[in-house]
Design an enzyme around this catalytic site. Structure first.
Site, PDB file in Angstrom:
ATOM      1  N   HIS A 103       1.005  -0.961   0.081  1.00  0.00           N
ATOM      2  CA  HIS A 103       0.077   0.011  -0.149  1.00  0.00           C
ATOM      3  C   HIS A 103       0.921   1.423  -0.047  1.00  0.00           C
ATOM      4  O   HIS A 103       1.297   1.920   1.005  1.00  0.00           O
ATOM      5  CB  HIS A 103      -1.046   0.161   1.144  1.00  0.00           C
ATOM      6  CG  HIS A 103      -2.003   1.027   1.187  1.00  0.00           C
ATOM      7  ND1 HIS A 103      -3.266   0.467   1.657  1.00  0.00           N
ATOM      8  CD2 HIS A 103      -2.095   2.138   0.775  1.00  0.00           C
ATOM      9  CE1 HIS A 103      -4.102   1.655   1.316  1.00  0.00           C
ATOM     10  NE2 HIS A 103      -3.497   2.713   0.970  1.00  0.00           N
ATOM     11  N   HIS A 146       1.285   5.198  -1.988  1.00  0.00           N
ATOM     12  CA  HIS A 146       0.824   6.295  -3.118  1.00  0.00           C
ATOM     13  C   HIS A 146       1.854   6.902  -3.572  1.00  0.00           C
ATOM     14  O   HIS A 146       2.537   7.642  -2.750  1.00  0.00           O
ATOM     15  CB  HIS A 146      -0.114   7.358  -2.345  1.00  0.00           C
ATOM     16  CG  HIS A 146      -1.458   6.582  -1.771  1.00  0.00           C
ATOM     17  ND1 HIS A 146      -2.546   6.366  -2.600  1.00  0.00           N
ATOM     18  CD2 HIS A 146      -1.770   5.854  -0.444  1.00  0.00           C
ATOM     19  CE1 HIS A 146      -3.393   5.703  -1.800  1.00  0.00           C
ATOM     20  NE2 HIS A 146      -2.887   5.441  -0.598  1.00  0.00           N
ATOM     21  N   ASN A 155      -5.225   5.521  -7.012  1.00  0.00           N
ATOM     22  CA  ASN A 155      -5.904   6.974  -6.855  1.00  0.00           C
ATOM     23  C   ASN A 155      -4.957   8.210  -7.442  1.00  0.00           C
ATOM     24  O   ASN A 155      -4.670   9.235  -6.584  1.00  0.00           O
ATOM     25  CB  ASN A 155      -6.404   7.429  -5.623  1.00  0.00           C
ATOM     26  CG  ASN A 155      -5.614   7.206  -4.593  1.00  0.00           C
ATOM     27  OD1 ASN A 155      -4.510   6.797  -4.481  1.00  0.00           O
ATOM     28  ND2 ASN A 155      -6.025   7.808  -3.313  1.00  0.00           N
ATOM     29  N   ASP A 178      -9.367   2.560  -3.442  1.00  0.00           N
ATOM     30  CA  ASP A 178      -8.371   3.086  -2.407  1.00  0.00           C
ATOM     31  C   ASP A 178      -8.393   4.522  -2.312  1.00  0.00           C
ATOM     32  O   ASP A 178      -8.231   5.066  -3.368  1.00  0.00           O
ATOM     33  CB  ASP A 178      -7.078   2.631  -2.155  1.00  0.00           C
ATOM     34  CG  ASP A 178      -6.384   3.376  -0.896  1.00  0.00           C
ATOM     35  OD1 ASP A 178      -7.082   2.543   0.226  1.00  0.00           O
ATOM     36  OD2 ASP A 178      -5.654   4.145  -0.862  1.00  0.00           O
ATOM     37  N   HIS A 220     -10.959   0.183   1.029  1.00  0.00           N
ATOM     38  CA  HIS A 220     -10.583   0.886   1.993  1.00  0.00           C
ATOM     39  C   HIS A 220     -11.916   1.325   2.452  1.00  0.00           C
ATOM     40  O   HIS A 220     -12.768   1.651   2.220  1.00  0.00           O
ATOM     41  CB  HIS A 220     -10.046   2.258   1.279  1.00  0.00           C
ATOM     42  CG  HIS A 220     -10.231   3.671   2.070  1.00  0.00           C
ATOM     43  ND1 HIS A 220      -9.300   4.238   2.417  1.00  0.00           N
ATOM     44  CD2 HIS A 220     -11.224   4.165   2.836  1.00  0.00           C
ATOM     45  CE1 HIS A 220      -9.636   5.500   2.749  1.00  0.00           C
ATOM     46  NE2 HIS A 220     -10.895   5.259   3.002  1.00  0.00           N
ATOM     47  N   ASN A 278      -6.105   9.111   7.334  1.00  0.00           N
ATOM     48  CA  ASN A 278      -7.371   8.263   7.102  1.00  0.00           C
ATOM     49  C   ASN A 278      -7.036   6.903   6.682  1.00  0.00           C
ATOM     50  O   ASN A 278      -6.638   6.678   5.700  1.00  0.00           O
ATOM     51  CB  ASN A 278      -8.392   8.908   5.929  1.00  0.00           C
ATOM     52  CG  ASN A 278      -9.534   8.469   5.893  1.00  0.00           C
ATOM     53  OD1 ASN A 278     -10.106   7.967   6.717  1.00  0.00           O
ATOM     54  ND2 ASN A 278     -10.282   8.823   4.882  1.00  0.00           N
ATOM     55  N   ASP A 310       0.937   2.543   3.631  1.00  0.00           N
ATOM     56  CA  ASP A 310      -0.059   3.524   3.402  1.00  0.00           C
ATOM     57  C   ASP A 310       0.815   4.743   3.016  1.00  0.00           C
ATOM     58  O   ASP A 310       0.200   6.104   3.456  1.00  0.00           O
ATOM     59  CB  ASP A 310      -1.159   3.793   4.243  1.00  0.00           C
ATOM     60  CG  ASP A 310      -2.334   4.806   3.695  1.00  0.00           C
ATOM     61  OD1 ASP A 310      -2.254   5.086   2.524  1.00  0.00           O
ATOM     62  OD2 ASP A 310      -3.200   5.004   4.045  1.00  0.00           O
ATOM     63  N   HIS A 338       2.706  14.300   0.808  1.00  0.00           N
ATOM     64  CA  HIS A 338       1.923  15.587   0.616  1.00  0.00           C
ATOM     65  C   HIS A 338       2.987  16.821   0.839  1.00  0.00           C
ATOM     66  O   HIS A 338       3.884  16.727   1.484  1.00  0.00           O
ATOM     67  CB  HIS A 338       0.954  15.664   1.825  1.00  0.00           C
ATOM     68  CG  HIS A 338      -0.425  15.066   1.676  1.00  0.00           C
ATOM     69  ND1 HIS A 338      -1.194  14.777   0.468  1.00  0.00           N
ATOM     70  CD2 HIS A 338      -0.878  13.977   2.267  1.00  0.00           C
ATOM     71  CE1 HIS A 338      -2.111  14.088   0.758  1.00  0.00           C
ATOM     72  NE2 HIS A 338      -2.130  13.514   1.704  1.00  0.00           N
TER      73      HIS A 338
END
Lengths: 319, 438
Positions: B62, B64, B96, B154, B181, B280, B307, B311
């Site tokens: 997992h 991103h 995503n 997700d 998710h 989250n 996860d 950012h």
């Protein structure tokens, strides 16, 4: 600038009982200034204050502005509409720009919980929280305390906060302030408008307003916003009034006379019966008067005000 | 490619039940052998690993990586570099992105960017629904043909029970899990942290445990109906752990992961409105933390997954309400796990490796998580006793949003080998060559 309160006033949770009493005691002589023909003392002369309101406010903004002017500060009002905020400026950039203008204090109302702390952590100036989201509204809590204290000792008094506690910064500041000064505190409202875990703060919950009225010495009736119905927390304002409205009929059944507070603005016929709001036990306008005095006290103490306050308060505008 | 001989390490390979001091010979991109006193072939690089642990490279189900769409925050190259620095040799990238990885071309783009970058292997996860809109199913067959290893929407839950049912059924053809998710947005809408006494005090809108639990319950029921395989992403609640344990006991094909942050922090980290503690699902309460640790120990939670959610600092430098959800995790996961899970005795070291390499590889059927002869030469070598301080400025990731800054950890990656090549050596300067934008 730091005195009895430290640099900022962010919430009553972060003050000691002594600091809260200090503010209330300081407010007493300031009450008198507002009764004078010339309502001005020079204690904040030369200080610059920005009133930064990201959310609409009439009462709080005007109250702060009067408090500042009566202490002879130079003030600027900034409302979110028409400011750089509507042009997409971030709060951190707003803070840096204020800092660059070398102001002494910022009074801020903001829709996000924690915004006052966010600002305070990033600027040297004092920050006074005039309401941050659902977190705290410390000067409202203080003026409520001062108003209750005008009528009875706070210690041991039973105060029930009635209504939309979930979305209320007034409720949180009241809870902290009252508990620290030794009051017993309860909340009452539909469970859908009471926050999870509220009991763990040391308050009890009443499911029915009749039970709250039977228990309490003081009711602080919160404004119920129409949006809560639209968001599905309650079915209708009409039913809210029927089940939770503070009415003369309900108060008549109380074993004692209750002091009635409301932070305003009121929705007559929703959370409170007009006959109660305008009745003999309502101190709602007294709260507004005390609001100016309490805010003068906070401004004065944050500016490092002289402990010999009486001297300052006596000083005339002619000096 | 030179052969690599890792000499004298404590070799921990849960796939074959090995935990002994031995050498590992990597040659031709595969594991040639594991044993004592292996000779170094001509030209081999010899890594002296005495006192260190050598294990199958870690596998993260997992992450991103923000590419395509937000290359300013992370690229596939910087993400894969950060993965290697954290000891990960295979990571699965969530779909995503912008645009969403919901078609063959988008999957192919990730595969080719990852190949150009080198470092850790990056396996795409395809979307369950087109645009992750929760309406029309994506073409799972096409996604898998292009290199996807699972499907997920997700960032949000598979939108409806009907879509989840059909996705579980349709995925059976390909033998892949549907990763969910679990979040009922009608319960979580507008929430910024866990709903409890801390959110009440801070005046932040809460996300109740039930937002997760009702979707976990829905998916378990649908797994029972369909015989499909649901994999629960980032489990955060005691209730979800209990339901997953019960579902497994009933023989349903459910698997689950938990993140290093949910296994080590509670909602107390949100005090002071620290936006680096905003993620989250949210950090929950001590009893949830205890349930997750117990679940990881007894196998209810199959694996640790980061996860990793980079950012930009501008986005996190904001009011708590307005800051985005997510924390980076690739470069702190192993240290946190060693310090917070192995040292207190919650997991043995072999059990940790099983949950960070062998088991996650099995869940999405990757040729990883093992040092068996012939397996891809993906190895992590780390010092379980070396102490270090989390310094976000030294991350290989482009982003710094971690709640663990300044934390002292034990468990330091010395070398990461991917496909027989050194992908990371301790002390490499933290300025990842970003070949994807060169």
């Amino acid at each position: 600038m730091s005195g009895a309160l430290g640099k900022d006033l962010l919430g009553l949770e972060y003050l000691t009982a002594d600091q809260i009493r200090r503010i209330l005691d300081t407010a007493e002589p300031f009450k008198e200034i507002s009764e004078r023909a010339i309502k001005k003392v020079p204690v904040l002369r030369g200080k610059t204050i920005v009133n930064l309101f990201f959310e609409a406010s009439t009462r709080t903004r005007i109250s702060f502005e009067f408090a500042e002017k009566r202490l002879s500060a130079d003030t600027v009002n900034v409302a979110a509409s028409g400011s750089s905020v509507t042009k997409g400026e971030t709060l951190v950039d707003t803070a840096r720009n204020l800092e660059a203008m070398r102001i002494d204090m910022v009074v801020m109302r903001h829709m996000s919980s924690g915004a006052a702390k966010f600002l305070a952590d990033r600027i040297e100036s004092s920050v006074i929280n005039a309401g941050d989201g659902k977190h705290e509204h410390p000067t409202q809590g203080l003026l409520d305390l001062l108003t209750i204290r005008d009528h009875r000792p706070i210690e041991g008094t039973k105060v029930c906060i009635v209504g939309d506690v979930l979305h209320s910064r007034v409720a949180r500041s009241n809870i902290w302030g009252l508990l620290k000064l030794g009051a017993e505190v309860a909340v009452c409202g539909p469970r859908s408008l009471l926050p999870l875990g509220i009991e763990e703060l040391g308050v009890c919950c009443f499911r029915r307003v009749e039970e709250a009225i039977e228990w309490a010495d003081v009711l602080n009736v919160l404004r119920l916003q129409l949006e809560r119905m639209e968001a599905g927390y309650i079915p209708s304002l009409r039913e809210y009034y029927r089940v939770f409205g503070v009415t003369v009929e309900r108060l008549e059944k109380a074993p004692r006379d209750l002091l009635i507070l409301h932070p305003g603005p009121m929705n007559r016929g929703v959370e409170i019966d007009s006959r109660v709001a305008d009745g003999p036990h309502s101190v709602i306008l007294g709260q507004v008067t005390n609001g100016v005095a309490v805010r003068m006290a906070v401004l004065y103490l944050l500016a490092g005000g002289n402990p010999d306050l009486a001297e300052a308060a006596k000083g005339g505008a002619d000096r | 490619m030179k052969p690599i001989l890792i000499r004298g390490a404590r070799v921990v390979d849960p796939s074959v039940g090995r935990d002994e001091v031995a050498d590992i010979l990597l040659e031709g991109g595969v594991v040639r052998g594991v044993g004592r006193g292996l000779g170094a072939p001509d030209g081999a690089a010899v890594l002296d690993a005495a006192g260190l642990v050598a294990a199958p490279g870690l596998v993260d189900l997992h992450v991103h990586f923000r590419e395509p769409g937000r290359e300013d925050v992370e690229t596939i190259a910087t993400g894969a570099r950060a993965a290697a620095a954290g000891g990960f040799t295979s990571v699965c990238a969530m779909p995503n992105t912008d645009p969403v990885t919901d078609n063959q071309a988008a999957v192919g783009f990730i595969v080719s960017q990852a190949r150009r970058a080198g470092f850790a292997r990056v396996y795409p996860i395809g979307a369950v629904s087109l645009g992750q809109k929760g309406e029309q199913m994506a073409e799972f067959g096409e996604l898998i043909a292009a290199g996807a290893v699972a499907v997920s929407d997700d960032g949000k839950a598979v939108a409806t029970a009907h879509l989840m049912r059909t996705a579980l059924e349709y995925a059976l053809t390909f033998g892949i899990p549907v990763i969910d998710h679990c979040e009922d947005v009608t319960l979580s809408h507008g929430g910024a942290m866990h709903e409890g006494v801390t959110s009440t005090r801070l005046g932040l809108k809460g996300i109740p445990r039930s937002a997760e639990d009702v979707i976990v319950a829905r998916d378990i029921t649908l797994t029972e109906l369909t015989g499909g395989h649901v994999h629960f992403a980032h489990v955060s609640t005691a209730g979800a752990v209990r339901m997953i344990r019960e579902a497994k006991a009933r023989g349903l094909l459910v698997t689950a992961e938990a993140t290093p942050h949910h296994l080590t922090l509670t909602d107390a980290a949100c005090e002071g409105y620290d936006t680096n503690a905003k993620m989250n699902p949210p950090l929950r309460e001590p009893r949830d933390l205890a349930a997750l640790r117990a679940g990881l120990a007894d196998g209810t939670i199959d694996c640790v997954a980061t996860d990793h959610a980079p950012h930009h600092y501008d986005a996190k430098e904001a009011e708590f309400d307005n800051a985005p959800f997510g924390v980076v995790g690739l470069e702190t996961a192993l240290g946190l796990a060693v310090t917070e899970l192995v040292e207190p005795g919650i997991l043995s070291l072999p059990a940790l490796i099983e949950r960070m390499a062998t088991r996650p590889a099995q869940i999405v059927h990757l040729p990883a998580g093992t040092l068996a002869p012939g397996a891809p030469a993906d190895v992590v070598v780390f010092d379980p006793a070396a102490e270090w301080t989390v310094e976000p400025a030294r991350f290989f990731s482009k982003s710094r949003n971690t709640p663990f800054a300044g934390r002292r950890l034990r468990g330091l990656v010395r070398w990461t080998v991917v496909g027989g090549r050194l992908a990371h050596t301790l002390g490499d300067p933290p300025d990842a060559p970003d070949r994807s934008t060169a």
